[in-house]
Design a protein around this motif. Sequence first.
Motif, PDB file in Angstrom:
ATOM      1  N   SER A 272      43.489  74.738 114.263  1.00  0.00           N
ATOM      2  CA  SER A 272      44.501  75.627 113.689  1.00  0.00           C
ATOM      3  C   SER A 272      45.749  74.897 113.191  1.00  0.00           C
ATOM      4  CB  SER A 272      44.918  76.693 114.697  1.00  0.00           C
ATOM      5  OG  SER A 272      44.195  77.872 114.440  1.00  0.00           O
ATOM      6  N   HIS A 273      46.294  74.033 114.053  1.00  0.00           N
ATOM      7  CA  HIS A 273      47.541  73.357 113.664  1.00  0.00           C
ATOM      8  C   HIS A 273      47.333  72.475 112.448  1.00  0.00           C
ATOM      9  CE1 HIS A 273      49.885  74.867 116.930  1.00  0.00           C
ATOM     10  NE2 HIS A 273      48.905  74.565 117.774  1.00  0.00           N
ATOM     11  N   VAL A 274      46.189  71.818 112.393  1.00  0.00           N
ATOM     12  CA  VAL A 274      45.886  70.940 111.262  1.00  0.00           C
ATOM     13  C   VAL A 274      45.715  71.768 109.984  1.00  0.00           C
ATOM     14  CG1 VAL A 274      44.229  69.271 110.361  1.00  0.00           C
ATOM     15  CG2 VAL A 274      44.845  69.224 112.790  1.00  0.00           C
TER      16      VAL A 274
ATOM     17  N   ARG B 193      47.000  74.586 109.292  1.00  0.00           N
ATOM     18  CA  ARG B 193      48.264  75.211 108.873  1.00  0.00           C
ATOM     19  C   ARG B 193      49.218  74.254 108.175  1.00  0.00           C
ATOM     20  NH1 ARG B 193      49.300  80.229 112.871  1.00  0.00           N
ATOM     21  NH2 ARG B 193      47.105  80.820 113.009  1.00  0.00           N
ATOM     22  N   ARG B 194      48.907  72.942 108.240  1.00  0.00           N
ATOM     23  CA  ARG B 194      49.739  71.997 107.493  1.00  0.00           C
ATOM     24  C   ARG B 194      49.559  72.211 105.992  1.00  0.00           C
ATOM     25  NH1 ARG B 194      47.624  66.970 110.493  1.00  0.00           N
ATOM     26  NH2 ARG B 194      48.300  67.466 112.600  1.00  0.00           N
ATOM     27  N   GLN B 195      48.375  72.640 105.581  1.00  0.00           N
ATOM     28  CA  GLN B 195      48.184  72.823 104.128  1.00  0.00           C
ATOM     29  C   GLN B 195      47.667  74.202 103.732  1.00  0.00           C
ATOM     30  OE1 GLN B 195      44.874  70.666 102.360  1.00  0.00           O
ATOM     31  NE2 GLN B 195      44.698  69.409 104.202  1.00  0.00           N
ATOM     32  N   HIS B 196      47.330  75.043 104.711  1.00  0.00           N
ATOM     33  CA  HIS B 196      46.793  76.357 104.358  1.00  0.00           C
ATOM     34  C   HIS B 196      47.560  77.454 105.100  1.00  0.00           C
ATOM     35  CE1 HIS B 196      43.455  74.373 102.406  1.00  0.00           C
ATOM     36  NE2 HIS B 196      43.167  73.709 103.512  1.00  0.00           N
ATOM     37  N   ASP B 197      47.328  78.680 104.630  1.00  0.00           N
ATOM     38  CA  ASP B 197      47.935  79.838 105.288  1.00  0.00           C
ATOM     39  C   ASP B 197      46.835  80.460 106.156  1.00  0.00           C
ATOM     40  OD1 ASP B 197      48.920  82.284 105.974  1.00  0.00           O
ATOM     41  OD2 ASP B 197      49.111  83.050 103.924  1.00  0.00           O
ATOM     42  N   GLU B 198      46.929  80.278 107.458  1.00  0.00           N
ATOM     43  CA  GLU B 198      45.886  80.793 108.348  1.00  0.00           C
ATOM     44  C   GLU B 198      46.374  81.991 109.156  1.00  0.00           C
ATOM     45  OE1 GLU B 198      44.952  79.017 112.141  1.00  0.00           O
ATOM     46  OE2 GLU B 198      42.804  79.221 111.793  1.00  0.00           O
ATOM     47  N   GLN B 199      45.537  83.014 109.187  1.00  0.00           N
ATOM     48  CA  GLN B 199      45.778  84.157 110.080  1.00  0.00           C
ATOM     49  C   GLN B 199      44.678  84.139 111.125  1.00  0.00           C
ATOM     50  OE1 GLN B 199      47.542  87.620 109.102  1.00  0.00           O
ATOM     51  NE2 GLN B 199      49.003  86.130 108.302  1.00  0.00           N
ATOM     52  N   LEU B 200      45.068  84.319 112.393  1.00  0.00           N
ATOM     53  CA  LEU B 200      44.104  84.239 113.483  1.00  0.00           C
ATOM     54  C   LEU B 200      43.820  85.649 114.018  1.00  0.00           C
ATOM     55  CD1 LEU B 200      42.720  81.893 115.025  1.00  0.00           C
ATOM     56  CD2 LEU B 200      44.632  81.952 116.628  1.00  0.00           C
ATOM     57  N   VAL B 201      42.524  85.947 114.159  1.00  0.00           N
ATOM     58  CA  VAL B 201      42.107  87.235 114.721  1.00  0.00           C
ATOM     59  C   VAL B 201      41.407  86.974 116.044  1.00  0.00           C
ATOM     60  CG1 VAL B 201      40.658  89.279 114.389  1.00  0.00           C
ATOM     61  CG2 VAL B 201      41.727  88.180 112.414  1.00  0.00           C
TER      62      VAL B 201
ATOM     63  N   LEU C  23      47.044  75.379 125.684  1.00  0.00           N
ATOM     64  CA  LEU C  23      46.664  74.517 124.563  1.00  0.00           C
ATOM     65  C   LEU C  23      47.556  74.719 123.348  1.00  0.00           C
ATOM     66  CD1 LEU C  23      42.771  74.865 124.862  1.00  0.00           C
ATOM     67  CD2 LEU C  23      44.239  73.100 125.818  1.00  0.00           C
ATOM     68  N   GLY C  24      48.553  75.599 123.492  1.00  0.00           N
ATOM     69  CA  GLY C  24      49.496  75.803 122.387  1.00  0.00           C
ATOM     70  C   GLY C  24      48.835  76.358 121.133  1.00  0.00           C
ATOM     71  N   ILE C  25      47.822  77.201 121.327  1.00  0.00           N
ATOM     72  CA  ILE C  25      47.140  77.810 120.172  1.00  0.00           C
ATOM     73  C   ILE C  25      48.084  78.853 119.585  1.00  0.00           C
ATOM     74  CG2 ILE C  25      45.067  79.071 119.416  1.00  0.00           C
ATOM     75  CD1 ILE C  25      43.803  78.105 122.118  1.00  0.00           C
ATOM     76  N   PRO C  26      48.191  78.907 118.238  1.00  0.00           N
ATOM     77  CA  PRO C  26      49.088  79.917 117.661  1.00  0.00           C
ATOM     78  C   PRO C  26      48.715  81.327 118.144  1.00  0.00           C
ATOM     79  CG  PRO C  26      48.246  78.433 115.960  1.00  0.00           C
ATOM     80  CD  PRO C  26      47.528  78.092 117.220  1.00  0.00           C
ATOM     81  N   GLU C  27      49.716  82.127 118.352  1.00  0.00           N
ATOM     82  CA  GLU C  27      49.523  83.524 118.767  1.00  0.00           C
ATOM     83  C   GLU C  27      48.667  84.240 117.716  1.00  0.00           C
ATOM     84  OE1 GLU C  27      49.870  87.003 120.851  1.00  0.00           O
ATOM     85  OE2 GLU C  27      50.327  84.953 121.519  1.00  0.00           O
TER      86      GLU C  27
ATOM     87  N   ASP D 279      38.250  66.292 118.936  1.00  0.00           N
ATOM     88  CA  ASP D 279      39.689  66.432 118.708  1.00  0.00           C
ATOM     89  C   ASP D 279      40.336  67.221 119.858  1.00  0.00           C
ATOM     90  OD1 ASP D 279      38.966  65.251 116.354  1.00  0.00           O
ATOM     91  OD2 ASP D 279      39.373  66.976 115.081  1.00  0.00           O
ATOM     92  N   SER D 280      39.669  68.313 120.276  1.00  0.00           N
ATOM     93  CA  SER D 280      40.212  69.132 121.372  1.00  0.00           C
ATOM     94  C   SER D 280      40.316  68.303 122.643  1.00  0.00           C
ATOM     95  CB  SER D 280      39.303  70.329 121.662  1.00  0.00           C
ATOM     96  OG  SER D 280      38.973  71.008 120.493  1.00  0.00           O
TER      97      SER D 280
END
Length: 353
Positions: free
Chosen positions: A21-23, A25-33, A51-55, A172-173
Motif C-alpha cells: 500500500s505505502h509503495v 501510494r507514492r505514485q497512485h491514488d489507492e482506496q482500501l476496502v 504494521l501501519g497499514i493505511p486505515e 517485503d512484508s
Amino acid sequence: MARILTIVGARPQFIKAAAVSHVLRRQHDEQLVHTGQHYDDNMSALFFRQLGIPEPNHHLDIGSGAHGRQTGRMMEAIEKLMLDDRPDWMLLYGDTNSTLAGALVAAKLDVPVAHVEAGLRSFNRQMPEEINRVLTDHVSTLLFCPSNVAVANLAAEGLTKGVYDVGDVMADSLQLAAANAVQGETVVQRLGLEVGGYALVTVHRAENTDIPERLQAIVDAINAMPFPVIFPVHPRTRAALTAKGLEFRAHVRLLEPQGYVDMVALLAGARVVCTDSGGLQKEAYWLATPCVTLRTETEWVETVTYGWNVLAPPSVANIVEMAVNATAPATRPELYGEGGASERIAEIIGAFA
Ligand code: UD1
C-alpha cells in the motif's frame, strides 16, 4: 497515476497490503476496502495498528458465513462502491473469498484486475482457495507471480499476457517486520522459551479443521511431540476443537492468534514449524526454520524441492517423525526474488495507466 481500489479481508491480505500500500501510494491514488471477512481484533485491527497499514476507506463488515452467502454479500457491497466511484484498477491479493468477490465484480464492470500472488496452484479443487485463485487469475489483466513456477502454471492454462514474475510481496512484508521482531523483549523470551527448543504449530484450513479424523490425527501428533509446542489457535480451529472436545497435554501451550511481529519472532526461534498455512511455509524458509506442512500438497513446491519443507500425510506417526527429524539444509537458494516486488507492482501498473 492510476486510481486503484484494493480489496482486503483476511489476515494474509493485511500482511501483504502492509508492504504494497505505502509503495503504491507514492505514485497512485489507492482506496482500501476491508470486506470484514476477518473481524476479531487479533485477526484484523491488530495488524492495521502494528504494521501501519493505511486505515481502510470503506469497511463492508460482511463477517462470517457460508461461502456463497459470504461471497455474494461482499459482491453486492463492492459493486455498489464501484458504481458510485469507478476506479481504473482493482487490486487483489491471494485466494480468499474476498479476492474472488472483488474479481467477479470488477470483471463484470469491465474494470481491469491486477492479481498479486497469481499462478499459485495446489491442483486440489476441493480447496475453496484453489477455486478462488483459478477464477481470479482467469479474469485478471495483470498477473503478478511470486515465482517462475507460478508463471509456468499460468502458461499451462493458456495465460501468458500480462504475466509478470515480480517476486513475492511477502518478502517485503517480512523485511519490514523482521527488524521489529528482534527488538526489546521478544515473545520468545516473554513465554520463557528456549530458542531452537520448541515446535510452532498452526492449523486453520477447512480440510484439516472440518474433517474430524484429520483434526484428531493432528491433535494426537501434537500431543506426541517430544518437545514443547506453541500453538496460536485460529478461531475456526478453536471452534472445531471445542466442538469435538479435543484436549492437549501439558507440553502444549495454546495461544490466541498472534500479531505478525510476534509470529515472525516465534517462527524464527522455533526448531520446526508444523502448519497448513501458505504464508508460514515461505516465512519459515526465509527465516531458515524447517517446515512440516500438514497437507497432502502445497502451492509452494520450491520449498519442498530444496528440502526446506516436507509434506506430512495424514497419519500421526508421520507428523511426529517428520517434526523430530526436520533439519535445515545446508543451502537456501533465492526462490522468490530478492524483495522489491511491491515497487515492481507499482511501476507496472503505472506503465499500463
Ligand atoms: C480464510 C481464507 C484462507 C486464508 C485464511 C487466513 C477463504 C476461503 N479462506 O480462511 O485462504 O488462508 O483466511 O486466516 O477465504 N472467524 C472468527 N473471527 C474472525 C475470522 C473468522 O471467529 O475474525 C471464524 C468464523 O467462525 C468463521 C471461521 O473463522 O466462520 C472461518 O473464517 P473464514 O474467513 O471463512 O475462513 P478462514 O478459515 O479464516
